[in-house]
Design an enzyme around this catalytic site. Structure first.
Site, PDB file in Angstrom:
ATOM      1  CG  HIS A  90      -1.897  -1.119   1.236  1.00 33.11           C
ATOM      2  ND1 HIS A  90      -3.072  -1.071   0.530  1.00 33.11           N
ATOM      3  CD2 HIS A  90      -1.862  -2.330   1.837  1.00 33.11           C
ATOM      4  CE1 HIS A  90      -3.734  -2.203   0.704  1.00 33.11           C
ATOM      5  NE2 HIS A  90      -3.015  -2.989   1.494  1.00 33.11           N
ATOM      6  CB  CYS A 108      -3.539   4.357  -3.179  1.00 32.20           C
ATOM      7  SG  CYS A 108      -4.587   2.905  -3.387  1.00 32.20           S
TER       8      CYS A 108
END
Length: 112
Positions: A22, A34
């Protein structure tokens, strides 16, 4: 951090790519890194499916944080050429994001 690993053959052709992790740039739902990486990757894969006309081997993590793409072994040369160009474009976009967000995205290439 998102780790993007590109696997290439000795002739530099792309065999597969894998995304793990992430970005952790911001809170979930507000993370621009992201969102950018996701848009680039899904856009490229959707373009491969529509424009090159085949379904790659895909594995997508249910909870996010994992994506795997692989070219099928038996693939028409013209479709492979189109898809290679589309994925090369994806890599250029990911490397552009990496330049500005080194702490959140790392793109590496392995020759196998």
């Amino acid at each position: 951090m998102i780790q993007a690993t590109i696997r290439r053959s000795h002739d530099k052709g792309i065999l597969s790519f894998e995304m793990t992790g992430h970005a952790n740039f911001a809170e979930h739902g507000q993370d621009l890194v992201c969102a950018g990486v996701t848009a680039v990757v899904f856009g490229a894969v959707n373009a491969v499916i529509v424009l090159a006309g085949f379904e790659p081997l895909l594995d997508i993590g249910e909870d996010g944080g994992y994506f795997y793409f692989e070219f099928p072994e038996s693939l028409d040369p013209e479709a492979r050429q189109k898809a290679q160009l589309l994925i090369e474009g994806m890599i250029v976009s990911l490397e552009t994001i990496e330049r500005d967000y080194k702490d959140n995205l790392r793109v590496t290439t392995n020759i196998i």
